[in-house]
Design a protein around this motif. Sequence first.
Motif, short mmCIF file in Angstrom:
data_model
loop_
_atom_site.label_atom_id
_atom_site.label_comp_id
_atom_site.label_asym_id
_atom_site.label_seq_id
_atom_site.Cartn_x
_atom_site.Cartn_y
_atom_site.Cartn_z
N LEU A 1 0.85 -1.19 0.00
CA LEU A 1 0.00 0.00 0.00
C LEU A 1 0.89 1.24 0.00
O LEU A 1 1.89 1.31 0.72
CB LEU A 1 -0.89 -0.01 1.24
CG LEU A 1 -1.83 1.20 1.40
CD1 LEU A 1 -2.91 1.17 0.32
CD2 LEU A 1 -2.47 1.22 2.78
N ASP B 1 -15.89 12.01 -7.81
CA ASP B 1 -14.80 11.39 -7.04
C ASP B 1 -14.69 12.09 -5.70
O ASP B 1 -14.69 13.32 -5.62
CB ASP B 1 -13.49 11.50 -7.81
CG ASP B 1 -12.34 10.73 -7.17
OD1 ASP B 1 -12.62 9.87 -6.30
OD2 ASP B 1 -11.18 10.98 -7.54
N ARG C 1 -8.08 -4.18 2.58
CA ARG C 1 -7.70 -4.69 1.27
C ARG C 1 -8.37 -6.03 0.98
O ARG C 1 -8.75 -6.31 -0.17
CB ARG C 1 -6.18 -4.77 1.17
CG ARG C 1 -5.50 -3.42 1.39
CD ARG C 1 -4.01 -3.49 1.23
NE ARG C 1 -3.64 -3.48 -0.18
CZ ARG C 1 -2.37 -3.57 -0.61
NH1 ARG C 1 -1.40 -3.70 0.27
NH2 ARG C 1 -2.10 -3.54 -1.89
N HIS D 1 -12.06 -5.29 0.14
CA HIS D 1 -12.19 -4.68 -1.19
C HIS D 1 -11.93 -5.71 -2.29
O HIS D 1 -12.64 -5.75 -3.30
CB HIS D 1 -11.21 -3.52 -1.33
CG HIS D 1 -11.22 -2.88 -2.69
ND1 HIS D 1 -12.31 -2.21 -3.19
CD2 HIS D 1 -10.28 -2.84 -3.67
CE1 HIS D 1 -12.05 -1.76 -4.41
NE2 HIS D 1 -10.83 -2.14 -4.73
N ALA D 2 -10.95 -6.58 -2.07
CA ALA D 2 -10.63 -7.61 -3.06
C ALA D 2 -11.79 -8.56 -3.28
O ALA D 2 -11.94 -9.15 -4.36
CB ALA D 2 -9.39 -8.38 -2.63
N PRO E 1 -14.72 -0.57 0.51
CA PRO E 1 -14.16 0.46 -0.35
C PRO E 1 -12.66 0.25 -0.58
O PRO E 1 -11.99 -0.45 0.17
CB PRO E 1 -14.41 1.75 0.46
CG PRO E 1 -14.43 1.30 1.89
CD PRO E 1 -15.06 -0.07 1.86
N GLN E 2 -12.16 0.87 -1.62
CA GLN E 2 -10.74 0.81 -1.92
C GLN E 2 -9.97 1.71 -0.97
O GLN E 2 -10.38 2.85 -0.70
CB GLN E 2 -10.47 1.24 -3.37
CG GLN E 2 -9.00 1.18 -3.77
CD GLN E 2 -8.78 1.62 -5.20
OE1 GLN E 2 -9.74 1.95 -5.92
NE2 GLN E 2 -7.53 1.62 -5.64
N ILE E 3 -8.87 1.23 -0.45
CA ILE E 3 -7.99 2.07 0.37
C ILE E 3 -6.89 2.60 -0.54
O ILE E 3 -6.29 1.85 -1.31
CB ILE E 3 -7.43 1.29 1.58
CG1 ILE E 3 -6.59 2.21 2.47
CG2 ILE E 3 -6.67 0.05 1.17
CD1 ILE E 3 -6.24 1.60 3.81
N TYR E 4 -6.65 3.92 -0.48
CA TYR E 4 -5.72 4.56 -1.41
C TYR E 4 -4.31 4.65 -0.84
O TYR E 4 -3.32 4.47 -1.56
CB TYR E 4 -6.20 5.97 -1.76
CG TYR E 4 -7.53 6.02 -2.46
CD1 TYR E 4 -7.80 5.20 -3.55
CD2 TYR E 4 -8.53 6.91 -2.05
CE1 TYR E 4 -9.02 5.25 -4.22
CE2 TYR E 4 -9.76 6.97 -2.70
CZ TYR E 4 -9.99 6.14 -3.78
OH TYR E 4 -11.20 6.20 -4.43
N CYS E 5 -4.21 4.98 0.44
CA CYS E 5 -2.88 5.13 1.02
C CYS E 5 -3.00 5.19 2.54
O CYS E 5 -4.10 5.37 3.10
CB CYS E 5 -2.19 6.40 0.51
SG CYS E 5 -2.84 7.93 1.27
N TYR F 1 -9.25 6.65 1.80
CA TYR F 1 -9.95 5.57 1.10
C TYR F 1 -11.16 6.12 0.34
O TYR F 1 -11.50 7.30 0.43
CB TYR F 1 -10.36 4.46 2.06
CG TYR F 1 -11.20 4.89 3.26
CD1 TYR F 1 -12.58 4.74 3.27
CD2 TYR F 1 -10.60 5.39 4.40
CE1 TYR F 1 -13.34 5.11 4.36
CE2 TYR F 1 -11.34 5.77 5.50
CZ TYR F 1 -12.71 5.62 5.48
OH TYR F 1 -13.46 6.00 6.57
N GLN F 2 -11.80 5.24 -0.39
CA GLN F 2 -12.89 5.57 -1.31
C GLN F 2 -14.17 5.90 -0.56
O GLN F 2 -14.53 5.25 0.42
CB GLN F 2 -13.10 4.36 -2.22
CG GLN F 2 -14.20 4.47 -3.25
CD GLN F 2 -14.35 3.16 -4.01
OE1 GLN F 2 -13.87 2.11 -3.57
NE2 GLN F 2 -14.99 3.21 -5.17
#
Length: 355
Positions: free
Chosen positions: A7, A68, A93, A96-97, A102-106, A114-115
């Motif tokens: 990540l 977004d 993660r 989300h997978a 939601p997607q985690i960005y960083c 995250y999203q």
Amino acid sequence: MKTSDELLHIDIKVDESKARTSVLDLLRTLRPHWRPEDVRMKASSLLFGTFTEGITNQLLGCSVDESDCVLVRVYGQRTELFLDRQREVEMFRLLHANGRGPQIYCSFRNGICYQFVPGDVLEDKLLRQPSVYRLIAAEMARIHSIPPPSAHPPERLLWSKLSRFLTLLEDSGELAGQSSASDPQLPALARLSTEAESLERHLSPLGSPTVLCHNDLLTKNIIYDCQQETVKFIDYEYAEYNYQAFDIGNHFNEFAGVQDIDYGCYPSRRLQNDWLEAYLLSYKHCTGQDVAITRDEVTRLYVQVCKFSLASNFFWGLWAILQSQYSSIDFDFRRYAVARLNRYFEKKEEYFLLK
């Protein structure tokens, strides 16, 4: 340089006193095409906010238009004492997978990005609406059906967390006497330790499966889209493999609310049975079992859920005592702890006797 499996980590600490500047530094990496002057930021309140209803973090929604939105979550003060932040990222993660989160960005020094999940935070009154609570039951079952990422049997969260909470309370010296000096309604630490042992002896042999659990499914962690007739769960801080019946019993406890707890709102036996039938249908379907449901199966799960609802009240009672010591958030954690522990002691004998 990160590999594809790592990540992204941005070495920035978000300073709450100048949050916009810190967050813009994050967004320069996450959304380099956003012009800083166009970025709109909307903060949640300390307790009940726009994007989440959690009471341990602060959240900021960042966007330039409706297409977004990046959520920036700043961890609450000293929450790392009883939360494994690396494990939280792993759970984000994994969910989300499997299409359930939601997607985690960083990550950054004191939080994650995250999203945003579109929809409305669920209203308490909708918990009793069959068309809604059956969606919740089915979604929980889908999460519970996610297999562990390794072949090794995962450790259940419950007993290790309770042990950690008790250790932190012992270190603080807060409840060392016969009762809390600041609140005589709270039991002494010795009694709480005895109760934890009693719970483990009684609940461990019940045979509740170990599954991936949300572990904190209050209404404000449920996003409802009435147009699409879907629900999605958010806020996976406590997500971990745990007892199936704990996650369900914990959710039933949340019918009583957070601000002004009222256990008169706890779901009736009829509602629980209907909820559990919807859950079992979805769980069996997701795990490739025969989807026929028997009355005995519902009754067995009902008994397990009642018993593990005790553990839920005990868990959050200890958590709230710790939060009252460490959190800077304006919330009466002491009163919350007393309410959860009182419910535990009130129902313990009745639920222990259930067969």
